[in-house]
Write a protein that holds these residues in place. Structure first.
Motif, PDB file in Angstrom:
ATOM      1  N   UNK A 196       3.114 -15.633 -23.378  1.00  0.00           N
ATOM      2  CA  UNK A 196       4.280 -15.856 -24.228  1.00  0.00           C
ATOM      3  C   UNK A 196       4.195 -17.232 -24.887  1.00  0.00           C
ATOM      4  N   UNK A 197       4.309 -17.267 -26.211  1.00  0.00           N
ATOM      5  CA  UNK A 197       4.215 -18.525 -26.965  1.00  0.00           C
ATOM      6  C   UNK A 197       5.431 -18.682 -27.862  1.00  0.00           C
ATOM      7  N   UNK A 216       4.783 -26.554 -30.002  1.00  0.00           N
ATOM      8  CA  UNK A 216       4.675 -25.224 -29.430  1.00  0.00           C
ATOM      9  C   UNK A 216       4.487 -25.305 -27.930  1.00  0.00           C
ATOM     10  N   UNK A 217       4.880 -24.253 -27.238  1.00  0.00           N
ATOM     11  CA  UNK A 217       4.684 -24.186 -25.800  1.00  0.00           C
ATOM     12  C   UNK A 217       4.256 -22.764 -25.444  1.00  0.00           C
ATOM     13  N   UNK A 218       3.299 -22.677 -24.545  1.00  0.00           N
ATOM     14  CA  UNK A 218       2.742 -21.393 -24.158  1.00  0.00           C
ATOM     15  C   UNK A 218       2.767 -21.247 -22.639  1.00  0.00           C
ATOM     16  N   UNK A 271      -7.507 -31.360 -26.703  1.00  0.00           N
ATOM     17  CA  UNK A 271      -8.373 -31.078 -27.849  1.00  0.00           C
ATOM     18  C   UNK A 271      -7.618 -31.347 -29.144  1.00  0.00           C
ATOM     19  N   UNK A 272      -8.369 -31.537 -30.214  1.00  0.00           N
ATOM     20  CA  UNK A 272      -7.809 -31.683 -31.558  1.00  0.00           C
ATOM     21  C   UNK A 272      -8.491 -30.658 -32.467  1.00  0.00           C
ATOM     22  N   UNK A 294      -4.010 -28.760 -22.386  1.00  0.00           N
ATOM     23  CA  UNK A 294      -4.237 -27.669 -21.434  1.00  0.00           C
ATOM     24  C   UNK A 294      -3.872 -26.305 -22.012  1.00  0.00           C
ATOM     25  N   UNK A 295      -3.980 -26.186 -23.325  1.00  0.00           N
ATOM     26  CA  UNK A 295      -3.680 -24.940 -24.030  1.00  0.00           C
ATOM     27  C   UNK A 295      -2.290 -24.405 -23.676  1.00  0.00           C
TER      28      UNK A 295
END
Length: 360
Positions: A327-328, A321-323, A251-252, A287-288
């Motif tokens: 936890x992000x 960013x990584x989730x 997504x954007x 994939x969020x």
């Protein structure tokens, strides 16, 4: 009762504003923002910040915290680690609405104190040089809710208490309020706005004249400022965003908007009444779980000190960013102003969403 209280606040602020000093950049440390996500997007999160970092962008975004509680922390260093910025926050879902508390600090340490370098007879004594720190602190209490149960409209309020310290020379206390709102349209667009320092933020200063002042040959240097009160005038941030799904995994999320200062500044569009600066940013998500972000903000018209020509300066930003589950971890890098500076700042922020941990 609430209406009477607000009327009293507005009356008090109006009365003192007629006789006290108004500073364009008072309490500017509260306009930096918090969370590497928002900073990487150039502040383009007024309508889409949906977590514990919302109070620094738009407290209405706290309504997106739907379960349990969230905690967050951020650390940043400016100008080759000369200035350090820290942020801690907590948000808790209540029966009606969401409550949040945030703590902010911006500090510069080991500043040389040369006020006593020259004695009363004009002699220089380098042994009199000492060091001090300058720190700005703020505690922010936030509450977000749906007025009259309208789920399309989120409203948030910040109550701010400010403490500022300049070594042993001066310290000041202040208080103020922010108010924000996010409206969710049926077509997926979100419109957000935040009025910072809505009633103006009042700062009361106490100056240690004995430490600040220096007398050389009977002449006083570093006299204490006459104005012991300063006012931070309102600022308006407004933006529009929408999520565009490329496919089931990607997504954007772009946002564009304006920042409005109710004063004449170096903004591209500036009048005696208000100055307007545009901003834009976007987030690409996979994939969020993995995020890439870009942004641009703080457009200004500046004068080159070498050729005295006018040119446009702006602040670009980027980040990732990584989730994983609740936890992000986010990272952002910004330049303090292309065309005006080559200093870069790095931001790291961490968020814990207990609601996702307990429900995964």
């Amino acid at each position: 009762m609430m209406k009477k209280y607000l009327l009293l606040v507005f009356s008090l602020v109006f009365g003192i504003s007629q006789s006290q000093i108004i500073r364009k950049y008072s309490n500017e440390f509260l306009n930096i923002g918090a969370g590497a996500r928002g900073l990487a997007m150039g502040g383009a999160v007024i309508s889409n910040q949906d977590d514990v970092y919302s109070p620094m962008w738009n407290p209405a975004g706290l309504m997106a915290v739907e379960r349990d509680w969230q905690g967050a922390a951020m650390h940043a260093e400016y100008f080759e680690s000369i200035a350090k910025y820290d942020y801690l926050a907590y948000a808790k879902v209540l029966e009606e609405g969401v409550f949040g508390v945030s703590v902010v600090r911006l500090g510069v340490d080991n500043i040389l104190n040369t006020t006593q370098l020259i004695d009363t007879e004009g002699n220089i004594d380098y042994d009199k040089i000492t060091k001090f720190s300058q720190s700005d602190y703020a505690a922010i209490l936030s509450y977000a809710f749906n007025p009259a149960g309208n789920t399309k409209l989120d409203v948030g309020i910040n109550a701010k208490i400010v403490y500022r310290n300049v070594g042993k020379f001066a310290n000041g206390y202040g208080f103020g309020f922010d108010i924000g709102a996010i409206y969710k349209m049926d077509n997926g667009y979100k419109i957000g706005a935040m009025l910072r320092d809505a009633t103006t933020t009042v700062n009361f200063w106490s100056v240690n004249q004995k430490e600040l002042s220096t007398i050389v040959d009977g002449e006083e240097f570093n006299p204490a400022p006459k104005d012991k009160m300063e006012l931070t005038m309102p600022k308006l941030n407004a933006g529009v965003s929408k999520v565009f799904e490329i496919n089931s995994s990607v997504y954007v999320l772009p946002e564009a908007g304006i920042n409005v200062d109710f004063a004449k500044t170096a903004a591209l569009l500036s009048t005696d009444f208000a100055s307007i600066t545009p901003y834009a940013g976007a987030e690409l998500g996979y994939q969020k779980m993995i995020f890439v972000r870009l942004g641009v903000n703080r457009f200004q018209s500046i004068t080159d000190i070498e050729d005295l020509k006018r040119k446009v300066s702006f602040q670009p930003s980027a980040g990732i960013g990584i989730k994983y589950r609740g936890l992000t971890l986010d990272y952002a890098i910004t330049n303090s102003g292309i065309g005006g500076s080559n200093f870069y700042s790095n931001f790291f922020s961490l968020k814990l969403d207990m609601g996702q941990f307990r429900n995964d």
